[in-house]
Design a protein around this motif. Structure first.
Motif, mmCIF file in Angstrom:
data_model
loop_
_atom_site.group_PDB
_atom_site.id
_atom_site.type_symbol
_atom_site.label_atom_id
_atom_site.label_comp_id
_atom_site.label_asym_id
_atom_site.label_seq_id
_atom_site.Cartn_x
_atom_site.Cartn_y
_atom_site.Cartn_z
ATOM 1 N N LEU A 25 -4.886 23.132 1.421
ATOM 2 C CA LEU A 25 -6.131 22.486 1.023
ATOM 3 C C LEU A 25 -7.027 22.377 2.246
ATOM 4 C CD1 LEU A 25 -7.764 20.923 -1.161
ATOM 5 C CD2 LEU A 25 -6.708 18.850 -0.233
ATOM 6 N N LYS A 26 -8.251 22.831 2.112
ATOM 7 C CA LYS A 26 -9.219 22.755 3.205
ATOM 8 C C LYS A 26 -10.500 22.106 2.714
ATOM 9 C CE LYS A 26 -7.113 25.051 6.482
ATOM 10 N NZ LYS A 26 -6.785 24.448 7.737
ATOM 11 N N GLN A 27 -11.127 21.353 3.576
ATOM 12 C CA GLN A 27 -12.436 20.802 3.268
ATOM 13 C C GLN A 27 -13.444 21.922 3.353
ATOM 14 O OE1 GLN A 27 -13.284 17.673 6.043
ATOM 15 N NE2 GLN A 27 -11.331 16.688 5.721
ATOM 16 N N LYS A 28 -14.325 21.996 2.386
ATOM 17 C CA LYS A 28 -15.378 23.012 2.425
ATOM 18 C C LYS A 28 -16.636 22.354 2.991
ATOM 19 C CE LYS A 28 -17.318 26.601 -0.529
ATOM 20 N NZ LYS A 28 -17.361 27.118 -1.907
ATOM 21 N N TYR A 29 -17.262 21.508 2.214
ATOM 22 C CA TYR A 29 -18.394 20.730 2.713
ATOM 23 C C TYR A 29 -18.714 19.589 1.765
ATOM 24 C CZ TYR A 29 -20.992 24.029 -0.276
ATOM 25 O OH TYR A 29 -21.416 24.811 -1.304
ATOM 26 N N GLU A 30 -19.599 18.746 2.212
ATOM 27 C CA GLU A 30 -20.040 17.586 1.440
ATOM 28 C C GLU A 30 -21.542 17.690 1.234
ATOM 29 O OE1 GLU A 30 -20.295 12.726 1.956
ATOM 30 O OE2 GLU A 30 -19.176 13.904 3.402
ATOM 31 N N THR A 31 -21.984 17.426 0.005
ATOM 32 C CA THR A 31 -23.414 17.356 -0.273
ATOM 33 C C THR A 31 -23.730 15.919 -0.660
ATOM 34 O OG1 THR A 31 -23.261 17.827 -2.645
ATOM 35 C CG2 THR A 31 -23.357 19.736 -1.152
ATOM 36 N N ASP A 32 -24.963 15.666 -1.057
ATOM 37 C CA ASP A 32 -25.333 14.320 -1.479
ATOM 38 C C ASP A 32 -24.589 13.887 -2.739
ATOM 39 O OD1 ASP A 32 -27.084 14.088 0.634
ATOM 40 O OD2 ASP A 32 -28.852 14.623 -0.546
ATOM 41 N N GLN A 33 -24.129 14.865 -3.539
ATOM 42 C CA GLN A 33 -23.497 14.533 -4.814
ATOM 43 C C GLN A 33 -22.063 15.020 -4.959
ATOM 44 O OE1 GLN A 33 -26.240 16.192 -7.648
ATOM 45 N NE2 GLN A 33 -27.696 14.523 -7.385
ATOM 46 N N THR A 34 -21.566 15.834 -4.010
ATOM 47 C CA THR A 34 -20.231 16.415 -4.174
ATOM 48 C C THR A 34 -19.410 16.413 -2.892
ATOM 49 O OG1 THR A 34 -20.952 18.661 -3.637
ATOM 50 C CG2 THR A 34 -21.046 18.023 -5.957
ATOM 51 N N TYR A 35 -18.083 16.435 -3.092
ATOM 52 C CA TYR A 35 -17.115 16.771 -2.054
ATOM 53 C C TYR A 35 -16.510 18.093 -2.505
ATOM 54 C CZ TYR A 35 -17.203 11.812 -0.728
ATOM 55 O OH TYR A 35 -17.586 10.557 -0.340
ATOM 56 N N GLU A 36 -16.565 19.104 -1.660
ATOM 57 C CA GLU A 36 -16.066 20.414 -2.069
ATOM 58 C C GLU A 36 -14.874 20.816 -1.206
ATOM 59 O OE1 GLU A 36 -18.935 23.353 -3.102
ATOM 60 O OE2 GLU A 36 -20.464 21.828 -3.532
ATOM 61 N N PHE A 37 -13.860 21.362 -1.890
ATOM 62 C CA PHE A 37 -12.616 21.769 -1.264
ATOM 63 C C PHE A 37 -12.289 23.206 -1.640
ATOM 64 C CE2 PHE A 37 -12.321 17.229 -2.112
ATOM 65 C CZ PHE A 37 -11.904 16.726 -0.888
ATOM 66 N N ILE A 38 -11.440 23.833 -0.828
ATOM 67 C CA ILE A 38 -10.860 25.137 -1.147
ATOM 68 C C ILE A 38 -9.351 24.926 -1.219
ATOM 69 C CG2 ILE A 38 -10.443 27.493 -0.364
ATOM 70 C CD1 ILE A 38 -13.120 27.335 1.122
ATOM 71 N N LEU A 39 -8.763 25.385 -2.304
ATOM 72 C CA LEU A 39 -7.319 25.309 -2.488
ATOM 73 C C LEU A 39 -6.795 26.740 -2.517
ATOM 74 C CD1 LEU A 39 -4.906 23.408 -3.082
ATOM 75 C CD2 LEU A 39 -5.345 23.801 -5.508
ATOM 76 N N VAL A 40 -5.947 27.072 -1.540
ATOM 77 C CA VAL A 40 -5.374 28.409 -1.444
ATOM 78 C C VAL A 40 -3.941 28.342 -1.953
ATOM 79 C CG1 VAL A 40 -4.816 30.348 0.086
ATOM 80 C CG2 VAL A 40 -6.811 28.906 0.577
ATOM 81 N N ILE A 41 -3.630 29.220 -2.908
ATOM 82 C CA ILE A 41 -2.285 29.261 -3.496
ATOM 83 C C ILE A 41 -1.765 30.694 -3.462
ATOM 84 C CG2 ILE A 41 -2.691 27.293 -5.015
ATOM 85 C CD1 ILE A 41 -3.070 29.390 -7.298
ATOM 86 N N GLN A 42 -0.467 30.826 -3.695
ATOM 87 C CA GLN A 42 0.129 32.153 -3.786
ATOM 88 C C GLN A 42 -0.120 32.724 -5.175
ATOM 89 O OE1 GLN A 42 4.244 32.217 -2.697
ATOM 90 N NE2 GLN A 42 3.907 31.066 -0.815
ATOM 91 N N GLU A 43 -0.152 34.025 -5.244
ATOM 92 C CA GLU A 43 -0.415 34.711 -6.507
ATOM 93 C C GLU A 43 0.592 34.311 -7.583
ATOM 94 O OE1 GLU A 43 -1.563 39.217 -7.874
ATOM 95 O OE2 GLU A 43 -0.176 38.966 -6.199
ATOM 96 N N LYS A 44 1.858 34.125 -7.200
ATOM 97 C CA LYS A 44 2.896 33.787 -8.172
ATOM 98 C C LYS A 44 2.687 32.422 -8.830
ATOM 99 C CE LYS A 44 6.252 31.699 -4.983
ATOM 100 N NZ LYS A 44 6.281 30.386 -5.594
ATOM 101 N N ASP A 45 1.913 31.567 -8.213
ATOM 102 C CA ASP A 45 1.659 30.219 -8.744
ATOM 103 C C ASP A 45 0.330 30.104 -9.472
ATOM 104 O OD1 ASP A 45 4.068 29.196 -7.668
ATOM 105 O OD2 ASP A 45 3.105 29.043 -5.703
ATOM 106 N N GLN A 46 -0.385 31.189 -9.594
ATOM 107 C CA GLN A 46 -1.721 31.171 -10.186
ATOM 108 C C GLN A 46 -1.703 30.627 -11.616
ATOM 109 O OE1 GLN A 46 -3.682 34.935 -9.948
ATOM 110 N NE2 GLN A 46 -5.581 34.157 -10.766
#
Length: 87
Positions: A25-46
């Protein structure tokens, strides 16, 4: 992005996602209305995070975090990235 929001979201994922599933889990960025994240997973867990038959973990987690009883003051957005491993 405030570090306490990231830590709270990290704890939620740790409690929900099975322990045998590897993710980053990585922080992407924050705006006035959102907290945005990136979640990286393995293909087998998609299938666990996003499938066509039901909402999967990703949508369920997002819905919980964006509900009226949420502890978050802004909307949570999660971008899913799938890591394809070729052995």
């Amino acid at each position: 992005m405030k570090q306490d929001i990231f830590k709270a979201f990290e704890r939620i994922l740790k409690d929900i996602i099975p322990s045998d599933v590897l993710y980053v889990l990585k922080q992407k960025y924050e705006t006035d209305q959102t907290y945005e994240f990136i979640l990286v997973i393995q293909e087998k867990d998609q299938e666990l995070f996003k499938n066509k038959k039901n909402e999967g973990f990703l949508e369920a987690i997002t819905n919980i975090c964006n509900s009226e009883i949420s502890i978050f003051s802004k909307k949570i957005i999660i971008d899913l990235e799938v890591l394809e491993l070729h052995v």
